[in-house]
Design an enzyme around this catalytic site. Structure first.
Site, PDB file in Angstrom:
ATOM      1  N   ASP A  11       7.521   2.347   0.264  1.00 32.00           N
ATOM      2  CA  ASP A  11       6.699   0.588   0.512  1.00 32.00           C
ATOM      3  C   ASP A  11       6.650  -0.467   1.500  1.00 32.00           C
ATOM      4  O   ASP A  11       6.994   0.510   2.708  1.00 32.00           O
ATOM      5  CB  ASP A  11       7.987  -0.191   0.207  1.00 32.00           C
ATOM      6  CG  ASP A  11       7.287  -1.401  -0.872  1.00 32.00           C
ATOM      7  OD1 ASP A  11       6.103  -2.065  -0.743  1.00 32.00           O
ATOM      8  OD2 ASP A  11       8.781  -2.540  -0.161  1.00 32.00           O
ATOM      9  N   SER A  12       5.901  -1.132   2.100  1.00 37.11           N
ATOM     10  CA  SER A  12       6.115  -1.840   3.246  1.00 37.11           C
ATOM     11  C   SER A  12       7.244  -2.101   3.673  1.00 37.11           C
ATOM     12  O   SER A  12       7.662  -2.184   4.660  1.00 37.11           O
ATOM     13  CB  SER A  12       4.876  -3.261   2.706  1.00 37.11           C
ATOM     14  OG  SER A  12       5.641  -3.882   1.875  1.00 37.11           O
ATOM     15  N   TYR A  43       1.928  -5.710   4.027  1.00 37.48           N
ATOM     16  CA  TYR A  43       0.672  -5.292   3.708  1.00 37.48           C
ATOM     17  C   TYR A  43      -0.110  -6.313   2.666  1.00 37.48           C
ATOM     18  O   TYR A  43      -1.270  -6.448   2.969  1.00 37.48           O
ATOM     19  CB  TYR A  43       0.957  -4.204   3.075  1.00 37.48           C
ATOM     20  CG  TYR A  43       1.785  -2.990   3.590  1.00 37.48           C
ATOM     21  CD1 TYR A  43       1.826  -2.403   4.497  1.00 37.48           C
ATOM     22  CD2 TYR A  43       1.467  -1.761   2.863  1.00 37.48           C
ATOM     23  CE1 TYR A  43       2.584  -1.919   5.703  1.00 37.48           C
ATOM     24  CE2 TYR A  43       2.304  -0.688   3.735  1.00 37.48           C
ATOM     25  CZ  TYR A  43       2.335  -0.956   4.353  1.00 37.48           C
ATOM     26  OH  TYR A  43       3.055   0.077   5.348  1.00 37.48           O
ATOM     27  N   GLY A  44       0.645  -7.181   2.051  1.00 34.10           N
ATOM     28  CA  GLY A  44      -0.650  -8.383   1.662  1.00 34.10           C
ATOM     29  C   GLY A  44      -1.765  -8.970   1.658  1.00 34.10           C
ATOM     30  O   GLY A  44      -2.888  -9.309   0.851  1.00 34.10           O
ATOM     31  N   CYS A  74       4.566   0.668  -3.977  1.00 34.53           N
ATOM     32  CA  CYS A  74       4.126  -0.392  -3.670  1.00 34.53           C
ATOM     33  C   CYS A  74       2.986  -0.175  -3.674  1.00 34.53           C
ATOM     34  O   CYS A  74       1.624   0.378  -3.732  1.00 34.53           O
ATOM     35  CB  CYS A  74       3.548  -0.271  -1.356  1.00 34.53           C
ATOM     36  SG  CYS A  74       3.562  -2.038  -0.612  1.00 34.53           S
ATOM     37  N   ASN A  75       2.174  -1.961  -5.193  1.00 27.45           N
ATOM     38  CA  ASN A  75       0.934  -1.913  -5.688  1.00 27.45           C
ATOM     39  C   ASN A  75      -0.095  -2.018  -4.020  1.00 27.45           C
ATOM     40  O   ASN A  75      -0.968  -1.789  -4.715  1.00 27.45           O
ATOM     41  CB  ASN A  75       0.815  -2.923  -6.122  1.00 27.45           C
ATOM     42  CG  ASN A  75       2.085  -3.318  -7.887  1.00 27.45           C
ATOM     43  OD1 ASN A  75       1.577  -3.003  -8.434  1.00 27.45           O
ATOM     44  ND2 ASN A  75       3.390  -3.137  -7.530  1.00 27.45           N
ATOM     45  N   THR A  76      -0.107  -2.578  -3.029  1.00 27.44           N
ATOM     46  CA  THR A  76      -0.725  -3.684  -2.401  1.00 27.44           C
ATOM     47  C   THR A  76      -1.145  -2.114  -1.732  1.00 27.44           C
ATOM     48  O   THR A  76      -2.488  -1.550  -1.685  1.00 27.44           O
ATOM     49  CB  THR A  76      -0.171  -4.040  -1.065  1.00 27.44           C
ATOM     50  OG1 THR A  76       0.622  -4.756  -2.408  1.00 27.44           O
ATOM     51  CG2 THR A  76      -0.772  -4.914  -0.367  1.00 27.44           C
ATOM     52  N   GLU A 153      12.001 -10.567   1.391  1.00 20.83           N
ATOM     53  CA  GLU A 153      12.351  -9.894   3.367  1.00 20.83           C
ATOM     54  C   GLU A 153      13.293 -10.780   3.473  1.00 20.83           C
ATOM     55  O   GLU A 153      14.291 -10.074   4.049  1.00 20.83           O
ATOM     56  CB  GLU A 153      10.776  -9.368   3.640  1.00 20.83           C
ATOM     57  CG  GLU A 153      10.329  -8.671   2.967  1.00 20.83           C
ATOM     58  CD  GLU A 153      10.396  -7.228   3.287  1.00 20.83           C
ATOM     59  OE1 GLU A 153      11.277  -6.465   4.261  1.00 20.83           O
ATOM     60  OE2 GLU A 153      10.192  -6.550   2.188  1.00 20.83           O
ATOM     61  N   CYS A 185       4.052  -6.591  -8.088  1.00 23.77           N
ATOM     62  CA  CYS A 185       4.546  -6.054  -6.563  1.00 23.77           C
ATOM     63  C   CYS A 185       5.948  -5.754  -6.638  1.00 23.77           C
ATOM     64  O   CYS A 185       6.396  -6.248  -7.352  1.00 23.77           O
ATOM     65  CB  CYS A 185       4.099  -7.367  -5.621  1.00 23.77           C
ATOM     66  SG  CYS A 185       4.599  -6.998  -3.971  1.00 23.77           S
ATOM     67  N   THR A 186       6.331  -4.344  -5.902  1.00 23.65           N
ATOM     68  CA  THR A 186       7.879  -3.787  -6.105  1.00 23.65           C
ATOM     69  C   THR A 186       8.563  -5.012  -5.509  1.00 23.65           C
ATOM     70  O   THR A 186      10.291  -4.575  -6.176  1.00 23.65           O
ATOM     71  CB  THR A 186       7.653  -2.388  -5.743  1.00 23.65           C
ATOM     72  OG1 THR A 186       7.042  -2.880  -3.994  1.00 23.65           O
ATOM     73  CG2 THR A 186       6.539  -1.431  -5.965  1.00 23.65           C
ATOM     74  N   HIS A 187       8.365  -5.472  -4.878  1.00 16.75           N
ATOM     75  CA  HIS A 187       9.150  -6.863  -4.473  1.00 16.75           C
ATOM     76  C   HIS A 187       9.640  -7.649  -5.503  1.00 16.75           C
ATOM     77  O   HIS A 187      10.918  -8.356  -5.443  1.00 16.75           O
ATOM     78  CB  HIS A 187       8.661  -8.128  -3.332  1.00 16.75           C
ATOM     79  CG  HIS A 187       8.566  -7.532  -1.545  1.00 16.75           C
ATOM     80  ND1 HIS A 187       7.320  -6.188  -1.404  1.00 16.75           N
ATOM     81  CD2 HIS A 187       9.512  -7.080  -0.725  1.00 16.75           C
ATOM     82  CE1 HIS A 187       8.068  -6.272  -0.260  1.00 16.75           C
ATOM     83  NE2 HIS A 187       9.081  -6.282   0.083  1.00 16.75           N
TER      84      HIS A 187
HETATM   85  N1  DGL Z   1       6.076  -4.146  -2.332  1.00 24.71           N
HETATM   86  C1  DGL Z   1       4.543  -4.246  -1.840  1.00 24.71           C
HETATM   87  C2  DGL Z   1       3.684  -4.425  -3.549  1.00 24.71           C
HETATM   88  O1  DGL Z   1       4.164  -3.574  -4.210  1.00 24.71           O
HETATM   89  C3  DGL Z   1       3.794  -5.629  -1.055  1.00 24.71           C
HETATM   90  C4  DGL Z   1       4.313  -5.841  -0.299  1.00 24.71           C
HETATM   91  C5  DGL Z   1       3.141  -6.365   1.233  1.00 24.71           C
HETATM   92  O2  DGL Z   1       3.786  -6.029   2.378  1.00 24.71           O
HETATM   93  O3  DGL Z   1       2.609  -7.243   0.524  1.00 24.71           O
HETATM   94  O4  DGL Z   1       2.357  -5.300  -3.604  1.00 24.71           O
END
Ligand code: DGL
Length: 272
Positions: A11-12, A43-44, A74-76, A153, A185-187
């Site tokens: 993930d990011s 990464y968004g 990570c979806n992004t 974060e 988003c996995t966060h």
């Molecule tokens: N956790 C990431 C996701 O699933 C991205 C978060 C990010 O870096 O913006 O999209």
């Protein structure tokens, strides 16, 4: 046949730990090598091709750990990178978006589905595309939530500051009459309590990690590559790496994971 090589998960940042946690719970014999790109998070808002390049570097690193499969937690990163990573690697690469879409279609009765995600994921249009392939009649409402990842974060998972931001983003989606909301988003599953409070019982919160881990199991089973339990009943010792500060990664992981995180390696990911 069995294969006790590890699974690479990335993930990011720390968000992918929510996917890792699901792997630990559902596939406890599998060893995981986790990489969080904490020096380059978020990464968004990045250019999609830059995210593809970052993902390639990470997969190159993970492959030095002899992984048998990679989960893009990570979806992004999944949105732009999945086709490239699949074409360029001879091991299975699993993303989170199609599984998340499947979870949403299964959860929704009204066909009105909300997606909360980073700007990159929303702009990619991947969630509506995948949902409409499975359920052409569905109405999909996407909302980019750029304030969430920095709050998460920073460890602000509860409290009024984050609560207000949750309210700001979710209010509009509720007005659309959705009955399922994908935490795209996995966060975001780390904000489950606040999201649940805001959504109430009428909206099912969908965590793509659940379907992702089902897909992972199926893919490995088909290839005869599921891990075998160790003879002495010990659980595997996972490996943790990040590109930023290992102490804060460790502190965060300790809050999210059921197992102790003994060591966190720092990787100069630009070298890969
Ligand atoms: N956790 C990431 C996701 O699933 C991205 C978060 C990010 O870096 O913006 O999209």
């Amino acid at each position: 046949m069995a294969d006790n090589r590890p699974i690479g998960v990335f993930d990011s940042g720390v968000g992918g730990l929510t996917v890792f946690r699901e792997i630990m719970n559902k596939m406890p014999d599998e060893k995981v090598v986790y990489f969080g790109d904490t020096a380059r998070v978020p990464y968004g808002d990045r250019d999609p091709m830059q995210v593809v390049d970052f993902s390639r570097q990470i997969v190159r690193f993970l492959r030095t750990r002899d992984v048998k499969a990679v989960v893009i937690a990570c979806n992004t990163a999944t949105a732009p990178s999945l086709p490239y990573l699949r074409a360029e690697n001879d091991i299975p690469v699993i993303g989170v978006i199609r599984p998340g879409a499947k979870g949403a279609v299964t959860a929704s009765r009204s066909g009105k589905i909300g997606i909360i995600a980073t700007a990159g994921t929303i702009k990619s249009g991947q969630y509506p595309k995948e949902i409409h392939e499975m359920s052409p009649e569905a109405e999909v409402f996407g909302k980019a939530c750029p304030k969430f990842v920095p709050l998460i974060e920073a460890g602000k998972l509860h409290g009024p500051e984050t609560g207000e931001v949750v309210h700001e983003y979710i209010e509009e989606l509720k007005e659309n009459g959705i009955d399922a909301l994908v935490m795209g988003c996995t966060h975001y599953p780390l904000l489950y309590d606040l999201l649940h409070e805001e959504c109430g019982d009428g909206i099912t919160l969908v965590n793509p990690a659940e379907e992702t881990v089902k897909e992972l199991r199926e893919v490995l089973a088909e290839r005869g590559e599921l891990a075998e339990p160790s003879a002495d009943g010990r659980l595997p010792e996972h490996e943790y790496y990040c590109s930023g500060d290992p102490a804060s990664f460790k502190a965060f992981a300790a809050k999210v994971l059921p197992q102790e995180v003994s060591e966190v390696g720092v990787i100069d990911i630009e070298k890969y």
